[in-house]
Design a protein around this motif. Sequence first.
Motif, PDB file in Angstrom:
ATOM      1  N   LYS A 203      40.600  51.100  39.414  1.00 51.63           N
ATOM      2  CA  LYS A 203      40.860  49.657  39.353  1.00 51.63           C
ATOM      3  C   LYS A 203      39.576  48.882  39.036  1.00 51.63           C
ATOM      4  O   LYS A 203      39.593  47.903  38.287  1.00 51.63           O
ATOM      5  CB  LYS A 203      41.456  49.176  40.682  1.00 51.63           C
ATOM      6  CG  LYS A 203      42.905  49.571  40.919  1.00 51.63           C
ATOM      7  CD  LYS A 203      43.385  49.055  42.267  1.00 51.63           C
ATOM      8  CE  LYS A 203      44.900  49.064  42.394  1.00 51.63           C
ATOM      9  NZ  LYS A 203      45.487  50.380  42.499  1.00 51.63           N
ATOM     10  N   LEU A 353      47.338  46.459  37.620  1.00 52.46           N
ATOM     11  CA  LEU A 353      46.746  47.318  38.644  1.00 52.46           C
ATOM     12  C   LEU A 353      47.689  47.768  39.755  1.00 52.46           C
ATOM     13  O   LEU A 353      47.345  48.670  40.518  1.00 52.46           O
ATOM     14  CB  LEU A 353      45.544  46.602  39.281  1.00 52.46           C
ATOM     15  CG  LEU A 353      44.408  46.213  38.332  1.00 52.46           C
ATOM     16  CD1 LEU A 353      43.298  45.489  39.091  1.00 52.46           C
ATOM     17  CD2 LEU A 353      43.850  47.427  37.597  1.00 52.46           C
ATOM     18  N   GLN A 359      48.599  50.976  35.249  1.00 51.84           N
ATOM     19  CA  GLN A 359      47.191  51.212  35.577  1.00 51.84           C
ATOM     20  C   GLN A 359      46.622  52.346  34.724  1.00 51.84           C
ATOM     21  O   GLN A 359      45.519  52.242  34.184  1.00 51.84           O
ATOM     22  CB  GLN A 359      47.044  51.529  37.058  1.00 51.84           C
ATOM     23  CG  GLN A 359      45.599  51.748  37.504  1.00 51.84           C
ATOM     24  CD  GLN A 359      45.485  52.046  38.987  1.00 51.84           C
ATOM     25  OE1 GLN A 359      46.380  51.725  39.759  1.00 51.84           O
ATOM     26  NE2 GLN A 359      44.389  52.663  39.389  1.00 51.84           N
TER      27      GLN A 359
END
Length: 459
Positions: A203, A353, A359
Amino acid sequence: SRSRGRPSPSRAAASAPEAAPPITREEMIAYIASGCKPKAEWRIGTEHEKFGFNLKDTTPIDYAQIKHLLDEIGERFEWEPIMEKENIIGLKRSDGQSITLEPGGQFELSGAPLRTIHETCAEVNSHLYQVRNVAESMDVGFLGVGMNPRYSVDQTPVMPKGRYKLMKAYMPTVGTMGLDMMFRTATVQVNLDYESEPDCVSKFRISLALQPIATALFANSPFRDGKPTGFKSTRSHVWTDTDNARCGELPFVFDDNFGFERYVDYMIDVPMYFVYRPEKGGYVDALGMSFRDFMEGKLPCLPGERPTKQDWEDHLSVAFPEVRLKKFLEMRGADTGNWQSLCALPALWVGLLYDEAAQKQALDYISDWTEEERHYLREECPRLALDTPFRDGTVRDVARDVLTIASRGLKNRRYKEVHFLDRLKNIVESGETGADRLLREYEERGDGNLDFIYQKYLF
Protein backbone atom coordinates in the motif's frame (compact mmCIF):
# COMPACT_ATOMS: atom_id res chain seq x y z
CA SER A 1 -4.36 16.79 8.84
CA ARG A 2 -0.82 17.70 8.43
CA SER A 3 -0.68 17.06 12.18
CA ARG A 4 1.99 19.72 12.35
CA GLY A 5 3.45 18.35 15.56
CA ARG A 6 0.08 18.05 17.24
CA PRO A 7 -0.46 15.75 20.23
CA SER A 8 -3.71 13.87 20.36
CA PRO A 9 -6.70 16.02 21.43
CA SER A 10 -7.12 14.08 24.64
CA ARG A 11 -3.70 15.26 25.81
CA ALA A 12 -4.08 18.94 25.08
CA ALA A 13 -5.25 19.68 28.60
CA ALA A 14 -3.65 16.70 30.30
CA SER A 15 -2.28 16.92 33.78
CA ALA A 16 1.25 15.76 34.55
CA PRO A 17 1.41 11.99 34.04
CA GLU A 18 3.14 9.39 36.16
CA ALA A 19 6.71 8.87 34.98
CA ALA A 20 6.43 6.55 31.96
CA PRO A 21 9.12 4.01 31.08
CA PRO A 22 11.46 4.78 28.18
CA ILE A 23 10.57 3.21 24.84
CA THR A 24 13.09 1.00 23.07
CA ARG A 25 13.73 0.78 19.32
CA GLU A 26 12.09 -2.65 19.30
CA GLU A 27 9.01 -1.18 20.97
CA MET A 28 8.94 1.61 18.38
CA ILE A 29 8.80 -1.02 15.64
CA ALA A 30 6.15 -2.95 17.58
CA TYR A 31 4.09 0.24 17.90
CA ILE A 32 3.76 0.53 14.11
CA ALA A 33 3.21 -3.24 13.78
CA SER A 34 0.33 -2.95 16.25
CA GLY A 35 -1.57 -1.11 13.51
CA CYS A 36 -2.02 -4.38 11.58
CA LYS A 37 -5.72 -5.30 11.45
CA PRO A 38 -7.77 -8.05 9.80
CA LYS A 39 -9.62 -6.76 6.75
CA ALA A 40 -12.98 -6.86 8.55
CA GLU A 41 -11.66 -4.17 10.91
CA TRP A 42 -10.30 -1.78 8.26
CA ARG A 43 -11.76 1.68 8.51
CA ILE A 44 -11.69 5.00 6.61
CA GLY A 45 -10.65 8.20 8.39
CA THR A 46 -11.09 11.37 6.34
CA GLU A 47 -9.75 14.79 7.34
CA HIS A 48 -10.13 18.14 5.64
CA GLU A 49 -9.19 21.76 6.25
CA LYS A 50 -10.81 24.99 5.10
CA PHE A 51 -10.21 28.74 5.38
CA GLY A 52 -12.58 30.90 7.41
CA PHE A 53 -13.13 34.40 6.04
CA ASN A 54 -15.31 37.45 6.60
CA LEU A 55 -18.04 37.59 3.96
CA LYS A 56 -17.93 41.39 3.77
CA ASP A 57 -14.30 41.65 2.59
CA THR A 58 -12.78 38.10 2.40
CA THR A 59 -10.22 38.84 5.16
CA PRO A 60 -9.21 35.85 7.33
CA ILE A 61 -11.17 35.40 10.54
CA ASP A 62 -9.20 35.93 13.74
CA TYR A 63 -8.93 33.82 16.88
CA ALA A 64 -11.71 35.71 18.69
CA GLN A 65 -14.11 34.76 15.90
CA ILE A 66 -12.84 31.18 15.84
CA LYS A 67 -13.28 30.95 19.62
CA HIS A 68 -16.89 32.08 19.26
CA LEU A 69 -17.42 29.59 16.45
CA LEU A 70 -16.02 26.71 18.53
CA ASP A 71 -17.99 27.72 21.61
CA GLU A 72 -21.25 27.88 19.67
CA ILE A 73 -20.74 24.63 17.75
CA GLY A 74 -19.86 22.91 21.02
CA GLU A 75 -22.96 24.23 22.77
CA ARG A 76 -25.45 23.69 19.94
CA PHE A 77 -24.23 20.29 18.78
CA GLU A 78 -22.82 18.72 21.96
CA TRP A 79 -19.06 18.68 21.41
CA GLU A 80 -16.52 18.71 24.24
CA PRO A 81 -13.91 21.53 24.23
CA ILE A 82 -10.19 20.87 23.74
CA MET A 83 -8.23 23.41 25.79
CA GLU A 84 -4.64 24.59 25.85
CA LYS A 85 -4.23 26.54 29.07
CA GLU A 86 -7.11 29.04 29.01
CA ASN A 87 -7.71 28.87 25.24
CA ILE A 88 -10.17 26.65 23.40
CA ILE A 89 -8.26 25.13 20.47
CA GLY A 90 -10.72 22.52 19.25
CA LEU A 91 -13.66 20.22 19.92
CA LYS A 92 -14.01 16.46 20.27
CA ARG A 93 -16.62 13.73 20.42
CA SER A 94 -16.59 10.25 21.89
CA ASP A 95 -17.03 8.66 18.43
CA GLY A 96 -13.53 9.80 17.42
CA GLN A 97 -14.39 13.01 15.56
CA SER A 98 -12.48 16.16 16.40
CA ILE A 99 -12.31 19.74 15.16
CA THR A 100 -8.88 21.31 15.41
CA LEU A 101 -7.05 24.45 14.31
CA GLU A 102 -4.04 24.64 12.03
CA PRO A 103 -1.52 27.48 12.59
CA GLY A 104 -3.34 30.11 10.51
CA GLY A 105 -6.78 29.18 11.76
CA GLN A 106 -7.51 26.61 9.07
CA PHE A 107 -10.56 24.82 10.45
CA GLU A 108 -10.12 21.06 10.35
CA LEU A 109 -12.48 18.14 10.77
CA SER A 110 -10.73 14.90 11.70
CA GLY A 111 -13.37 12.29 11.05
CA ALA A 112 -14.18 9.14 12.98
CA PRO A 113 -12.98 5.77 11.64
CA LEU A 114 -15.87 4.64 9.40
CA ARG A 115 -16.68 1.59 7.27
CA THR A 116 -17.92 3.10 3.99
CA ILE A 117 -17.62 6.21 1.82
CA HIS A 118 -21.36 6.76 2.39
CA GLU A 119 -20.70 7.16 6.12
CA THR A 120 -17.72 9.42 5.47
CA CYS A 121 -19.74 11.65 3.16
CA ALA A 122 -22.60 11.85 5.67
CA GLU A 123 -20.10 12.86 8.36
CA VAL A 124 -18.73 15.65 6.16
CA ASN A 125 -22.28 16.83 5.40
CA SER A 126 -23.17 16.94 9.07
CA HIS A 127 -20.01 18.86 9.92
CA LEU A 128 -20.54 21.44 7.17
CA TYR A 129 -24.14 21.93 8.30
CA GLN A 130 -23.00 22.59 11.86
CA VAL A 131 -20.29 25.02 10.78
CA ARG A 132 -22.64 26.93 8.46
CA ASN A 133 -25.35 27.01 11.13
CA VAL A 134 -23.06 29.12 13.34
CA ALA A 135 -20.94 30.89 10.73
CA GLU A 136 -23.85 32.44 8.84
CA SER A 137 -24.96 34.33 11.94
CA MET A 138 -21.41 35.73 12.19
CA ASP A 139 -21.21 36.80 8.51
CA VAL A 140 -18.41 34.27 8.11
CA GLY A 141 -17.86 31.82 5.27
CA PHE A 142 -15.45 28.95 4.60
CA LEU A 143 -13.35 28.51 1.50
CA GLY A 144 -12.35 25.11 0.09
CA VAL A 145 -9.15 25.58 -1.92
CA GLY A 146 -5.62 24.31 -1.32
CA MET A 147 -3.93 27.69 -0.85
CA ASN A 148 -5.16 31.00 0.51
CA PRO A 149 -5.37 32.87 -2.80
CA ARG A 150 -5.00 36.37 -1.50
CA TYR A 151 -3.63 36.98 1.99
CA SER A 152 0.01 36.91 3.09
CA VAL A 153 1.48 35.18 6.12
CA ASP A 154 1.70 38.57 7.85
CA GLN A 155 -2.02 39.12 7.21
CA THR A 156 -2.92 35.72 8.69
CA PRO A 157 -3.67 35.35 12.42
CA VAL A 158 -1.60 32.93 14.51
CA MET A 159 -3.54 30.49 16.65
CA PRO A 160 -2.67 30.47 20.40
CA LYS A 161 -0.88 27.11 20.47
CA GLY A 162 2.52 26.97 22.12
CA ARG A 163 4.30 25.01 19.41
CA TYR A 164 3.14 27.29 16.59
CA LYS A 165 5.14 30.17 18.04
CA LEU A 166 8.22 27.91 18.09
CA MET A 167 7.63 26.67 14.57
CA LYS A 168 7.02 30.11 13.09
CA ALA A 169 10.54 31.15 14.13
CA TYR A 170 12.09 27.83 13.08
CA MET A 171 10.56 27.29 9.63
CA PRO A 172 12.48 30.02 7.75
CA THR A 173 15.77 28.46 8.92
CA VAL A 174 15.12 25.12 7.15
CA GLY A 175 13.26 26.04 3.94
CA THR A 176 11.84 28.91 1.93
CA MET A 177 8.12 27.99 2.10
CA GLY A 178 7.53 26.59 5.57
CA LEU A 179 5.48 29.56 6.70
CA ASP A 180 3.30 29.24 3.60
CA MET A 181 2.73 25.60 4.54
CA MET A 182 1.77 26.48 8.10
CA PHE A 183 -0.47 29.45 7.49
CA ARG A 184 -1.72 29.38 3.91
CA THR A 185 -2.40 25.77 2.82
CA ALA A 186 -5.33 23.40 3.25
CA THR A 187 -5.63 19.72 2.38
CA VAL A 188 -8.00 16.78 2.34
CA GLN A 189 -6.52 13.42 3.30
CA VAL A 190 -7.62 9.90 4.10
CA ASN A 191 -6.13 7.50 6.64
CA LEU A 192 -6.26 3.80 5.79
CA ASP A 193 -5.44 0.52 7.50
CA TYR A 194 -3.21 -2.41 6.56
CA GLU A 195 -3.41 -6.12 7.37
CA SER A 196 0.27 -7.03 7.74
CA GLU A 197 3.76 -5.70 7.15
CA PRO A 198 3.84 -6.92 3.51
CA ASP A 199 0.38 -5.43 2.94
CA CYS A 200 1.54 -2.11 4.42
CA VAL A 201 4.62 -2.11 2.17
CA SER A 202 2.47 -2.76 -0.91
CA LYS A 203 0.00 0.00 0.00
CA PHE A 204 2.85 2.38 0.85
CA ARG A 205 4.49 1.88 -2.57
CA ILE A 206 1.25 2.27 -4.50
CA SER A 207 0.25 5.41 -2.63
CA LEU A 208 3.68 7.06 -2.88
CA ALA A 209 3.90 6.39 -6.62
CA LEU A 210 0.35 7.57 -7.31
CA GLN A 211 0.26 10.52 -4.89
CA PRO A 212 1.24 12.95 -7.70
CA ILE A 213 -1.72 11.66 -9.70
CA ALA A 214 -4.00 12.61 -6.81
CA THR A 215 -2.23 15.98 -6.66
CA ALA A 216 -3.07 16.49 -10.34
CA LEU A 217 -6.72 15.39 -10.03
CA PHE A 218 -7.42 17.58 -6.99
CA ALA A 219 -5.32 20.61 -8.04
CA ASN A 220 -7.20 23.82 -7.28
CA SER A 221 -4.67 26.24 -5.80
CA PRO A 222 -3.21 28.26 -8.69
CA PHE A 223 -3.14 31.61 -6.83
CA ARG A 224 -1.06 33.16 -4.07
CA ASP A 225 -0.80 36.81 -3.03
CA GLY A 226 -3.65 37.64 -5.38
CA LYS A 227 -2.10 36.39 -8.62
CA PRO A 228 -1.31 33.18 -10.53
CA THR A 229 1.77 31.30 -9.35
CA GLY A 230 2.50 29.15 -12.41
CA PHE A 231 1.47 26.06 -10.41
CA LYS A 232 -1.91 24.38 -10.48
CA SER A 233 -1.35 23.03 -6.97
CA THR A 234 0.65 25.72 -5.24
CA ARG A 235 -0.06 23.90 -1.98
CA SER A 236 1.77 20.81 -3.22
CA HIS A 237 4.67 22.87 -4.54
CA VAL A 238 5.05 24.58 -1.15
CA TRP A 239 5.88 21.23 0.42
CA THR A 240 8.91 20.80 -1.88
CA ASP A 241 10.85 23.41 0.10
CA THR A 242 9.31 23.40 3.56
CA ASP A 243 11.90 21.30 5.41
CA ASN A 244 13.64 18.62 3.40
CA ALA A 245 14.78 16.77 6.54
CA ARG A 246 11.15 15.82 7.26
CA CYS A 247 9.36 16.01 3.89
CA GLY A 248 9.77 14.30 0.52
CA GLU A 249 9.27 11.14 -1.46
CA LEU A 250 10.88 8.37 0.66
CA PRO A 251 12.56 6.41 -2.18
CA PHE A 252 13.77 3.80 0.33
CA VAL A 253 10.17 2.52 0.59
CA PHE A 254 10.79 0.88 -2.81
CA ASP A 255 13.92 -0.96 -1.61
CA ASP A 256 13.61 -4.76 -1.40
CA ASN A 257 14.37 -4.76 2.33
CA PHE A 258 11.86 -2.06 3.31
CA GLY A 259 9.60 -2.70 6.27
CA PHE A 260 8.55 -1.28 9.63
CA GLU A 261 12.13 -1.39 10.95
CA ARG A 262 13.46 0.76 8.11
CA TYR A 263 10.72 3.35 8.61
CA VAL A 264 11.47 3.54 12.33
CA ASP A 265 15.15 4.18 11.57
CA TYR A 266 14.11 6.96 9.16
CA MET A 267 11.91 8.54 11.81
CA ILE A 268 14.61 8.36 14.49
CA ASP A 269 16.74 10.58 12.23
CA VAL A 270 13.99 13.13 11.53
CA PRO A 271 14.82 16.27 13.56
CA MET A 272 12.58 16.99 16.51
CA TYR A 273 10.20 19.90 17.10
CA PHE A 274 9.23 19.58 20.75
CA VAL A 275 8.75 17.36 23.76
CA TYR A 276 5.39 17.67 25.51
CA ARG A 277 5.79 17.92 29.28
CA PRO A 278 2.78 19.40 31.13
CA GLU A 279 4.82 19.70 34.33
CA LYS A 280 7.26 21.97 32.45
CA GLY A 281 4.56 24.22 31.04
CA GLY A 282 3.61 22.16 27.97
CA TYR A 283 5.79 22.30 24.87
CA VAL A 284 9.53 22.11 25.53
CA ASP A 285 11.55 23.55 22.64
CA ALA A 286 13.53 20.75 20.96
CA LEU A 287 13.65 22.34 17.50
CA GLY A 288 16.18 20.61 15.27
CA MET A 289 17.40 18.31 18.04
CA SER A 290 18.12 14.60 17.54
CA PHE A 291 15.65 11.92 18.59
CA ARG A 292 18.61 9.55 18.61
CA ASP A 293 20.24 11.76 21.27
CA PHE A 294 16.95 11.70 23.16
CA MET A 295 17.05 7.88 23.15
CA GLU A 296 20.51 8.06 24.71
CA GLY A 297 19.44 10.54 27.41
CA LYS A 298 21.45 13.33 25.78
CA LEU A 299 18.72 15.75 24.68
CA PRO A 300 20.02 19.26 25.52
CA CYS A 301 16.61 20.54 26.63
CA LEU A 302 15.87 17.50 28.85
CA PRO A 303 19.23 16.02 29.92
CA GLY A 304 18.98 12.54 31.35
CA GLU A 305 15.41 11.95 30.09
CA ARG A 306 14.57 9.29 27.52
CA PRO A 307 11.52 9.18 25.21
CA THR A 308 8.29 7.49 26.29
CA LYS A 309 5.73 5.81 24.07
CA GLN A 310 3.82 9.10 24.00
CA ASP A 311 6.95 10.97 22.85
CA TRP A 312 7.30 8.46 20.02
CA GLU A 313 3.65 8.96 19.01
CA ASP A 314 4.25 12.72 18.94
CA HIS A 315 7.46 12.34 16.95
CA LEU A 316 5.73 10.24 14.26
CA SER A 317 3.64 13.35 13.51
CA VAL A 318 6.55 15.71 12.81
CA ALA A 319 7.58 14.10 9.53
CA PHE A 320 5.64 15.34 6.50
CA PRO A 321 6.24 12.97 3.56
CA GLU A 322 3.61 12.64 0.84
CA VAL A 323 2.47 9.41 2.53
CA ARG A 324 3.01 9.03 6.27
CA LEU A 325 3.04 5.86 8.34
CA LYS A 326 1.84 5.69 11.94
CA LYS A 327 -0.50 2.86 12.94
CA PHE A 328 -2.16 3.56 9.58
CA LEU A 329 -1.18 5.19 6.28
CA GLU A 330 -2.02 8.83 5.57
CA MET A 331 -2.56 9.98 1.96
CA ARG A 332 -1.38 13.61 1.97
CA GLY A 333 -1.15 14.73 -1.67
CA ALA A 334 -4.45 16.50 -2.40
CA ASP A 335 -5.67 20.08 -2.24
CA THR A 336 -8.86 20.48 -0.24
CA GLY A 337 -11.92 21.30 -2.30
CA ASN A 338 -15.69 21.41 -2.37
CA TRP A 339 -18.02 18.83 -0.84
CA GLN A 340 -17.77 16.43 -3.79
CA SER A 341 -13.96 16.52 -3.56
CA LEU A 342 -14.05 15.67 0.13
CA CYS A 343 -15.99 12.49 -0.72
CA ALA A 344 -13.97 11.67 -3.87
CA LEU A 345 -10.56 11.60 -2.17
CA PRO A 346 -11.32 8.68 0.18
CA ALA A 347 -13.19 6.94 -2.65
CA LEU A 348 -10.08 7.06 -4.85
CA TRP A 349 -7.74 5.51 -2.30
CA VAL A 350 -10.23 3.01 -0.86
CA GLY A 351 -10.89 1.81 -4.40
CA LEU A 352 -7.18 1.32 -5.02
CA LEU A 353 -6.15 -0.14 -1.66
CA TYR A 354 -9.10 -1.87 0.04
CA ASP A 355 -9.83 -4.49 -2.64
CA GLU A 356 -7.24 -7.24 -3.13
CA ALA A 357 -7.56 -7.45 -6.92
CA ALA A 358 -7.44 -3.67 -7.37
CA GLN A 359 -4.46 -3.37 -5.05
CA LYS A 360 -2.55 -6.00 -7.02
CA GLN A 361 -3.44 -4.29 -10.30
CA ALA A 362 -2.31 -0.91 -8.95
CA LEU A 363 0.97 -2.37 -7.70
CA ASP A 364 1.60 -3.99 -11.09
CA TYR A 365 0.78 -0.71 -12.82
CA ILE A 366 3.50 1.26 -10.99
CA SER A 367 6.01 -1.59 -10.61
CA ASP A 368 8.31 -0.52 -13.47
CA TRP A 369 8.30 3.21 -12.66
CA THR A 370 11.84 4.32 -11.85
CA GLU A 371 12.91 6.48 -8.94
CA GLU A 372 13.67 9.24 -11.46
CA GLU A 373 10.17 9.00 -12.93
CA ARG A 374 8.52 9.13 -9.51
CA HIS A 375 10.61 12.19 -8.62
CA TYR A 376 9.71 13.82 -11.95
CA LEU A 377 6.00 13.34 -11.27
CA ARG A 378 6.35 14.77 -7.75
CA GLU A 379 8.06 17.88 -9.16
CA GLU A 380 5.92 18.44 -12.26
CA CYS A 381 2.37 17.47 -11.29
CA PRO A 382 1.99 20.48 -8.96
CA ARG A 383 2.86 22.69 -11.93
CA LEU A 384 1.10 21.03 -14.87
CA ALA A 385 -1.38 18.65 -13.19
CA LEU A 386 -3.07 16.45 -15.82
CA ASP A 387 -1.04 18.06 -18.62
CA THR A 388 2.24 16.69 -17.22
CA PRO A 389 3.97 14.68 -19.98
CA PHE A 390 4.69 11.10 -18.92
CA ARG A 391 6.15 8.32 -21.03
CA ASP A 392 4.14 8.20 -24.28
CA GLY A 393 1.27 10.34 -23.04
CA THR A 394 0.32 12.57 -20.12
CA VAL A 395 -0.72 12.22 -16.50
CA ARG A 396 -4.30 12.54 -17.76
CA ASP A 397 -3.86 9.11 -19.36
CA VAL A 398 -2.43 7.71 -16.12
CA ALA A 399 -5.31 9.22 -14.15
CA ARG A 400 -7.81 7.54 -16.47
CA ASP A 401 -6.15 4.17 -15.88
CA VAL A 402 -5.99 4.75 -12.12
CA LEU A 403 -9.69 5.64 -11.95
CA THR A 404 -10.54 2.47 -13.87
CA ILE A 405 -8.69 0.41 -11.26
CA ALA A 406 -10.27 2.36 -8.36
CA SER A 407 -13.76 1.92 -9.86
CA ARG A 408 -13.28 -1.84 -10.02
CA GLY A 409 -12.04 -1.87 -6.44
CA LEU A 410 -15.08 0.04 -5.19
CA LYS A 411 -17.42 -2.15 -7.22
CA ASN A 412 -15.86 -5.26 -5.68
CA ARG A 413 -16.53 -3.86 -2.18
CA ARG A 414 -20.27 -3.99 -2.98
CA TYR A 415 -21.21 -0.89 -1.02
CA LYS A 416 -22.40 1.03 -4.13
CA GLU A 417 -19.60 3.59 -3.73
CA VAL A 418 -18.45 3.90 -7.36
CA HIS A 419 -20.44 7.09 -8.01
CA PHE A 420 -18.24 8.98 -5.56
CA LEU A 421 -15.58 8.92 -8.30
CA ASP A 422 -17.85 10.70 -10.81
CA ARG A 423 -16.32 14.09 -10.09
CA LEU A 424 -12.83 12.77 -10.83
CA LYS A 425 -13.99 10.98 -13.98
CA ASN A 426 -15.51 14.24 -15.23
CA ILE A 427 -12.21 16.03 -14.56
CA VAL A 428 -10.31 13.43 -16.59
CA GLU A 429 -12.82 13.41 -19.45
CA SER A 430 -12.80 17.21 -19.73
CA GLY A 431 -9.08 17.51 -19.04
CA GLU A 432 -9.89 20.48 -16.83
CA THR A 433 -8.99 20.44 -13.13
CA GLY A 434 -10.37 22.85 -10.56
CA ALA A 435 -7.23 24.95 -11.05
CA ASP A 436 -7.77 25.05 -14.82
CA ARG A 437 -11.32 26.29 -14.33
CA LEU A 438 -10.21 28.97 -11.89
CA LEU A 439 -7.47 30.18 -14.21
CA ARG A 440 -9.84 30.23 -17.19
CA GLU A 441 -12.39 32.32 -15.31
CA TYR A 442 -9.63 34.62 -14.04
CA GLU A 443 -8.47 35.23 -17.62
CA GLU A 444 -12.00 35.69 -18.93
CA ARG A 445 -12.80 38.25 -16.24
CA GLY A 446 -9.64 40.15 -16.97
CA ASP A 447 -9.88 42.42 -13.92
CA GLY A 448 -7.36 40.64 -11.67
CA ASN A 449 -10.00 40.36 -8.91
CA LEU A 450 -10.20 37.06 -7.04
CA ASP A 451 -13.52 37.68 -5.28
CA PHE A 452 -15.14 35.09 -7.55
CA ILE A 453 -13.13 32.29 -5.88
CA TYR A 454 -14.71 33.08 -2.52
CA GLN A 455 -18.13 32.66 -4.11
CA LYS A 456 -17.35 29.60 -6.24
CA TYR A 457 -15.62 27.60 -3.48
CA LEU A 458 -17.75 28.76 -0.55
CA PHE A 459 -18.89 25.79 1.54
